[in-house]
Design a protein around this motif. Sequence first.
Motif, PDB file in Angstrom:
ATOM      1  N   GLU A 154       0.837  -1.211   0.000  1.00 46.17           N
ATOM      2  CA  GLU A 154       0.000   0.000   0.000  1.00 46.17           C
ATOM      3  C   GLU A 154       0.865   1.252   0.000  1.00 46.17           C
ATOM      4  O   GLU A 154       0.630   2.184  -0.789  1.00 46.17           O
ATOM      5  N   ARG A 174      -7.808   7.381   0.491  1.00 46.99           N
ATOM      6  CA  ARG A 174      -7.200   6.133   0.971  1.00 46.99           C
ATOM      7  C   ARG A 174      -8.191   4.970   0.980  1.00 46.99           C
ATOM      8  O   ARG A 174      -7.861   3.865   0.533  1.00 46.99           O
ATOM      9  N   GLU A 175      -9.373   5.202   1.493  1.00 47.94           N
ATOM     10  CA  GLU A 175     -10.373   4.131   1.544  1.00 47.94           C
ATOM     11  C   GLU A 175     -10.808   3.719   0.140  1.00 47.94           C
ATOM     12  O   GLU A 175     -11.119   2.545  -0.098  1.00 47.94           O
ATOM     13  N   ARG A 178      -8.132   1.406  -1.148  1.00 48.78           N
ATOM     14  CA  ARG A 178      -8.232   0.081  -0.528  1.00 48.78           C
ATOM     15  C   ARG A 178      -9.386  -0.732  -1.121  1.00 48.78           C
ATOM     16  O   ARG A 178      -9.270  -1.951  -1.304  1.00 48.78           O
ATOM     17  N   ASP A 183      -7.990  -4.192  -0.874  1.00 53.00           N
ATOM     18  CA  ASP A 183      -7.208  -4.047   0.363  1.00 53.00           C
ATOM     19  C   ASP A 183      -5.725  -4.381   0.143  1.00 53.00           C
ATOM     20  O   ASP A 183      -5.041  -4.883   1.040  1.00 53.00           O
TER      21      ASP A 183
END
Length: 335
Positions: A154, A174-175, A178, A183
């Motif tokens: 990441e 960021r979410e 992911r 993820d």
Amino acid sequence: MSVATRPRSSTKPLTEPRAILGPAGNRVRVSDESKRRTEALKKPQRPKVPVSQSPKSVVQSNVSVDSCCSSDSSSSNSSFKTASSRKTVKQNGVKQAKPKVASTADEVVTEISPAMSGPLKRCDWITPFSDPLYTSFHDEEWGVPVHDDRKLFELLVFSQALAELSWPTVLKKREIFRKLFDDFDPSSMAQFTEKKMLSLKVDGCLLLSEAKLRAIVENAKLILKVQQEFGSFSSYCWGFVNHKPLRNAFRYARQVPVKTPKAEVMSKDMMRRGFCCVGPTVVYSFMQVAGIVNDHLVTCFRYQECNATVKKDIKPKTEEIERLTKDAENICLSR
């Protein structure tokens, strides 16, 4: 013909007050000045205290005057309050400052100045106007050693995205990163098809440029190969610094480099293995955020905290690396 003349008023002042009939009987009403003098004689006078007199003597003088002009009970109360105010008072376990007495006897000023701790000193690139999300990221994550493969992947993707986005923008999305990248699971991302890759959009636009997305998907496949060879992506990355974080001691932001010889060595090795978009600048940014190198300024409160985290974390990771090395040797011997 005679002319009537007005009698001239005498300019001689009256020496005696004139008797006037008042509502309460025959009394003598004196002039205002005489009345003020009489009231002044009845009213007790407070002694003048010279400016050069110490504050302690001023308080004592006030106590003596007040006690003379009041009853016994009130004088005892006032003296008790004044005596107690000169001592350090504790309330709720906190010491309060002694009262400061003014230079005159008319007022006593109490001033309490609690010790105020200043704001935390951070790296120079974090200012009071920085995005709160970016500030929290600096205080909690940036420079902290990371050994989890998904987390490292990441952070590598984020370092690559800095060519097109800024850190605050990346952190806000960021979410989304992911969610679209499963993820950051390399085994899952390695299965992305062309259609899946082109569906990585936000508000109708690709999350990153198409070339950058292709590089990320290709890197996910290569991380699987690295895991098979080194046991984990973490072991591969930390092997370039002998599994121990590098600690710089920069005082100013201008001293922090954009790349180093270590980053160039790691970049060349990754390119040799087929990784994309992993130039020395991208790799060094990845090393900084993953805690492989501690580039917090020495004046930043996080510099020592990250060093303390390393001391607590280095032993378990070293034992894990030794165990993986022994397992690899045993596999080679069995063959």
